[in-house]
Scaffold this motif. Sequence first.
Motif, PDB file in Angstrom:
ATOM      1  N   PHE A   1       0.771  -1.148  -0.082  1.00 29.34           N
ATOM      2  CA  PHE A   1       0.118  -0.027   0.092  1.00 29.34           C
ATOM      3  C   PHE A   1       0.797   1.159  -0.117  1.00 29.34           C
ATOM      4  O   PHE A   1       0.582   1.963   0.898  1.00 29.34           O
ATOM      5  CB  PHE A   1      -1.103  -0.156   1.168  1.00 29.34           C
ATOM      6  CG  PHE A   1      -1.835  -1.048   1.417  1.00 29.34           C
ATOM      7  CD1 PHE A   1      -2.972  -1.218   0.443  1.00 29.34           C
ATOM      8  CD2 PHE A   1      -1.628  -1.919   2.321  1.00 29.34           C
ATOM      9  CE1 PHE A   1      -3.915  -2.258   0.436  1.00 29.34           C
ATOM     10  CE2 PHE A   1      -2.569  -3.134   2.371  1.00 29.34           C
ATOM     11  CZ  PHE A   1      -3.552  -3.305   1.613  1.00 29.34           C
ATOM     12  N   PRO A   2       1.584   1.480  -1.056  1.00 27.99           N
ATOM     13  CA  PRO A   2       2.696   2.579  -1.012  1.00 27.99           C
ATOM     14  C   PRO A   2       1.968   3.883  -1.334  1.00 27.99           C
ATOM     15  O   PRO A   2       2.699   4.955  -0.852  1.00 27.99           O
ATOM     16  CB  PRO A   2       3.800   2.119  -2.168  1.00 27.99           C
ATOM     17  CG  PRO A   2       2.639   1.379  -3.120  1.00 27.99           C
ATOM     18  CD  PRO A   2       1.751   0.691  -2.111  1.00 27.99           C
ATOM     19  N   ILE A   3       0.735   3.926  -1.926  1.00 29.81           N
ATOM     20  CA  ILE A   3       0.111   5.151  -2.313  1.00 29.81           C
ATOM     21  C   ILE A   3      -1.236   5.181  -1.691  1.00 29.81           C
ATOM     22  O   ILE A   3      -1.952   4.239  -2.125  1.00 29.81           O
ATOM     23  CB  ILE A   3       0.232   5.493  -3.750  1.00 29.81           C
ATOM     24  CG1 ILE A   3       1.556   5.545  -4.211  1.00 29.81           C
ATOM     25  CG2 ILE A   3      -0.605   6.770  -4.049  1.00 29.81           C
ATOM     26  CD1 ILE A   3       1.817   5.854  -5.640  1.00 29.81           C
ATOM     27  N   ASP A   4      -1.700   6.488  -1.163  1.00 25.47           N
ATOM     28  CA  ASP A   4      -3.081   6.578  -0.670  1.00 25.47           C
ATOM     29  C   ASP A   4      -3.549   8.014  -0.986  1.00 25.47           C
ATOM     30  O   ASP A   4      -2.338   8.957  -1.327  1.00 25.47           O
ATOM     31  CB  ASP A   4      -3.373   6.168   0.682  1.00 25.47           C
ATOM     32  CG  ASP A   4      -2.656   6.848   1.623  1.00 25.47           C
ATOM     33  OD1 ASP A   4      -2.614   8.012   1.798  1.00 25.47           O
ATOM     34  OD2 ASP A   4      -1.984   6.132   2.417  1.00 25.47           O
ATOM     35  N   GLN A   5      -4.523   8.692  -0.464  1.00 22.07           N
ATOM     36  CA  GLN A   5      -4.809   9.853  -0.819  1.00 22.07           C
ATOM     37  C   GLN A   5      -4.380  10.841   0.386  1.00 22.07           C
ATOM     38  O   GLN A   5      -4.507  11.939   0.062  1.00 22.07           O
ATOM     39  CB  GLN A   5      -6.466   9.964  -0.888  1.00 22.07           C
ATOM     40  CG  GLN A   5      -7.223  10.189   0.280  1.00 22.07           C
ATOM     41  CD  GLN A   5      -7.227   9.018   1.102  1.00 22.07           C
ATOM     42  OE1 GLN A   5      -6.665   7.859   0.795  1.00 22.07           O
ATOM     43  NE2 GLN A   5      -8.086   8.884   2.225  1.00 22.07           N
ATOM     44  N   MET A   6      -3.436  10.467   1.117  1.00 27.27           N
ATOM     45  CA  MET A   6      -3.280  11.306   2.467  1.00 27.27           C
ATOM     46  C   MET A   6      -2.168  11.288   2.972  1.00 27.27           C
ATOM     47  O   MET A   6      -1.400  12.168   3.401  1.00 27.27           O
ATOM     48  CB  MET A   6      -4.520  11.237   3.530  1.00 27.27           C
ATOM     49  CG  MET A   6      -4.476  12.333   4.535  1.00 27.27           C
ATOM     50  SD  MET A   6      -5.660  12.626   5.554  1.00 27.27           S
ATOM     51  CE  MET A   6      -4.932  13.815   6.795  1.00 27.27           C
ATOM     52  N   TRP A   7      -1.644   9.936   3.000  1.00 19.84           N
ATOM     53  CA  TRP A   7      -0.479   9.826   4.014  1.00 19.84           C
ATOM     54  C   TRP A   7       0.927   9.441   3.187  1.00 19.84           C
ATOM     55  O   TRP A   7       1.933   9.172   3.806  1.00 19.84           O
ATOM     56  CB  TRP A   7      -0.822   8.534   4.869  1.00 19.84           C
ATOM     57  CG  TRP A   7      -2.118   8.622   5.842  1.00 19.84           C
ATOM     58  CD1 TRP A   7      -3.204   8.281   5.391  1.00 19.84           C
ATOM     59  CD2 TRP A   7      -2.069   9.343   6.824  1.00 19.84           C
ATOM     60  NE1 TRP A   7      -4.084   8.761   6.293  1.00 19.84           N
ATOM     61  CE2 TRP A   7      -3.300   9.424   7.488  1.00 19.84           C
ATOM     62  CE3 TRP A   7      -1.091  10.063   7.838  1.00 19.84           C
ATOM     63  CZ2 TRP A   7      -3.844  10.017   8.699  1.00 19.84           C
ATOM     64  CZ3 TRP A   7      -1.463  10.637   9.061  1.00 19.84           C
ATOM     65  CH2 TRP A   7      -3.046  10.624   9.107  1.00 19.84           C
ATOM     66  N   SER A   8       0.898   9.330   2.017  1.00 21.26           N
ATOM     67  CA  SER A   8       2.087   8.578   1.206  1.00 21.26           C
ATOM     68  C   SER A   8       2.982   9.568   0.858  1.00 21.26           C
ATOM     69  O   SER A   8       2.868  10.831   0.527  1.00 21.26           O
ATOM     70  CB  SER A   8       1.401   7.680   0.031  1.00 21.26           C
ATOM     71  OG  SER A   8       0.470   8.475  -0.741  1.00 21.26           O
ATOM     72  N   ILE A   9       4.214   8.960   0.375  1.00 17.82           N
ATOM     73  CA  ILE A   9       5.354   9.887  -0.009  1.00 17.82           C
ATOM     74  C   ILE A   9       5.340  10.874  -0.929  1.00 17.82           C
ATOM     75  O   ILE A   9       5.725  12.044  -0.969  1.00 17.82           O
ATOM     76  CB  ILE A   9       6.766   8.880  -0.191  1.00 17.82           C
ATOM     77  CG1 ILE A   9       7.081   8.200   0.928  1.00 17.82           C
ATOM     78  CG2 ILE A   9       7.845   9.645  -0.755  1.00 17.82           C
ATOM     79  CD1 ILE A   9       8.150   6.997   0.731  1.00 17.82           C
ATOM     80  N   ASN A  10       4.299  10.409  -1.951  1.00 17.08           N
ATOM     81  CA  ASN A  10       4.228  11.317  -3.301  1.00 17.08           C
ATOM     82  C   ASN A  10       3.960  12.599  -2.894  1.00 17.08           C
ATOM     83  O   ASN A  10       3.997  13.952  -3.616  1.00 17.08           O
ATOM     84  CB  ASN A  10       3.361  10.631  -4.314  1.00 17.08           C
ATOM     85  CG  ASN A  10       2.043  10.314  -3.806  1.00 17.08           C
ATOM     86  OD1 ASN A  10       1.894   9.595  -2.848  1.00 17.08           O
ATOM     87  ND2 ASN A  10       0.969  10.917  -4.287  1.00 17.08           N
ATOM     88  N   LEU A  11       3.005  12.685  -1.761  1.00 18.76           N
ATOM     89  CA  LEU A  11       2.289  13.966  -1.408  1.00 18.76           C
ATOM     90  C   LEU A  11       3.331  14.967  -0.570  1.00 18.76           C
ATOM     91  O   LEU A  11       3.510  15.956  -0.743  1.00 18.76           O
ATOM     92  CB  LEU A  11       1.288  13.786  -0.354  1.00 18.76           C
ATOM     93  CG  LEU A  11       0.044  13.041  -0.961  1.00 18.76           C
ATOM     94  CD1 LEU A  11      -1.094  12.628   0.044  1.00 18.76           C
ATOM     95  CD2 LEU A  11      -0.683  13.679  -2.241  1.00 18.76           C
ATOM     96  N   VAL A  12       4.221  14.273   0.079  1.00 13.44           N
ATOM     97  CA  VAL A  12       5.213  14.921   0.697  1.00 13.44           C
ATOM     98  C   VAL A  12       6.313  15.681  -0.438  1.00 13.44           C
ATOM     99  O   VAL A  12       6.837  16.647  -0.390  1.00 13.44           O
ATOM    100  CB  VAL A  12       6.132  13.869   1.573  1.00 13.44           C
ATOM    101  CG1 VAL A  12       7.412  14.765   2.320  1.00 13.44           C
ATOM    102  CG2 VAL A  12       5.246  13.589   2.509  1.00 13.44           C
ATOM    103  N   ALA A  13       6.524  14.662  -1.364  1.00 14.89           N
ATOM    104  CA  ALA A  13       7.608  15.055  -2.478  1.00 14.89           C
ATOM    105  C   ALA A  13       6.745  16.412  -3.134  1.00 14.89           C
ATOM    106  O   ALA A  13       7.416  17.124  -3.450  1.00 14.89           O
ATOM    107  CB  ALA A  13       7.604  13.882  -3.526  1.00 14.89           C
ATOM    108  N   GLY A  14       5.404  16.245  -3.375  1.00 12.91           N
ATOM    109  CA  GLY A  14       4.949  17.271  -3.812  1.00 12.91           C
ATOM    110  C   GLY A  14       4.977  18.953  -3.200  1.00 12.91           C
ATOM    111  O   GLY A  14       5.350  19.778  -3.622  1.00 12.91           O
TER     112      GLY A  14
END
Length: 596
Positions: free
Chosen positions: A128-141
């Motif tokens: 579960f690497p990606i979700d709508q709130m907790w995942s690294i891609n949001l931090v990267a953004g």
Amino acid sequence: MIKKMITIACLAIVCTACKNEKTIKESSSEVDVSARFNEMLNNYYEDGLKLNPVQATFAGDNRFNDQFPNPLSEEIVNKKKAYYTKYKEELTAFNDTTLSDNQKMTKAILNWECDINLEKFNFKTDYFPIDQMWSINLVAGQLASGASAQPFKTVEDYNNWLKRLEGYLEWLASSEEKMKEGIKQGYVLPKSLIIKVLPQLEALTVEDLDKHLFYTPVKNFPEGFSEEDKKQLTDAYSKMVGNKIIPAYKSLHQFMSTTYLDAGRSSSGIADIPNGSDFYSYQIKLYTTTNMTADEIHKLGLSEVARISAEMEKIKEQVGYKGDLKSFFDYVRNRKELMPFTKPQQVIDNFNAIHDRMKPQIEKLFDVKPKTPFEVRRTEAFREKSASAEYNPGSLDGTRPGIFYTPIPDATKYNVYSDESLFLHEAIPGHHYQISLTQESEVLPKFRKTLWYSGYGEGWALYSESLGKELGLYTDPYQYFGMLGAEMHRAIRLVVDTGLHSKGWTREQAIQYSLDNEAESEAGITSEIERYMANPGQALSYKIGQLKIRELRAKAEKELDDKFDIRQFHNQVLETGCVPLALLEDKINTWIATVK
């Protein structure tokens, strides 16, 4: 007689010398043990930063700003296992009798930290690497925007981010592979969550570079950059974003909008995945730092909902509303007088005004305040629609401020009724005080300055909401209702989180229970329920921690009577930094006994 007395005196001198020598040796030994213990703690911290360089960046340590080791890779997973195993073993070399009280607590915390992280490897969280709130891609953004922790002040800073993005691209590719494997093994997100991720990814597939989030830094070069540097960096960022970032997001969006969405779960709770019930028990322990069961928490939640409902009834009567409590929620949600703004900046200004109102009273409750500066900002547009209000800590050296982010997707529909309690929670004296004072501590070891236990940290923030009247706030009954609403919101979490993940509740059941018992909007409640679905157990931490701190304050007030000093109680709670709740309770009990 004289000769005998001289002999006795000489023997006494020899014995005293022996005793002094023994004392010196013991003292020297204690110093040696203390030095070795502190060295071990420093090594733990330094080795941890190498494994988590993004965390180092957020702490203001810029040594690793060009690094992004892929946490999904087998190499990094094995390194983390070895890291926690090594330091757990090293702890056994230190006997509690040789350590100071502060070191004993540190040892207990580090032991807990190693155990809880090693236990996590029993579960397939990497599916579960990606979700709508907790995942690294949001931090990267956030980092890519140039307005977060990643610095963009020098040419080297700009090049560091380009290097870090290479590692991030590897993570994006690994995420897709892990999700494909997750489908085969029965580990997949609920459809409703996948749907929320898609627009976040799609926003980063835009081909117009000037409109792309990851291109932002080259539109904001600092003064002093040469034209040659600007051209070189603009070319490099154009190639990185155009040739790598956009294609990577297109690939991920394509996969998640088709194959992954088709495979998405119709169920809402984590119990539906393999080993899901055991994973939920682990998540409860992780986030509450207690051994409470899902059933115990569910019953506690029902009890708290009933208690707070009775308090809400009193406010309803105070403002003269004649309908039932549920219709009063709709009345508060839609009352035009509580939606006075037309521009986002007015929301920000209102929070700053709340801060100004409470400043004269803060001295009565706190005699130690952080030096780290503080700001209120609007949540970035790319994540605003699915984000909650949140606090981002300042840097360890205090050069980057603590930031309270608040989403304002539509200022005209922004309801102010809970703003005072929200400010107390996310900002002052909630997260900003607690985290900044921890980071500024001169006695805590480095690893404890960036440690986060949700039961303590979120518990303190929710406890802070209850200090409003003591700080000169909640004079408006709607704002006090807002505080009750915020507390109700956290009580409801105990019911719906356990309902979703241990009692088979659907997303729709959880949404309806929330609508029946609080004044949040349906859109806000839906976003919250989906948040709990994405990270089981996290929502439990707030109320469990708050109740423990309130219990400890009540005990101290009762036992110390006129010796009780609220400022000293707050110092005792805050000076520890984040700790498991049982250790906090031991500390406060010791303090009470000492004062008595």
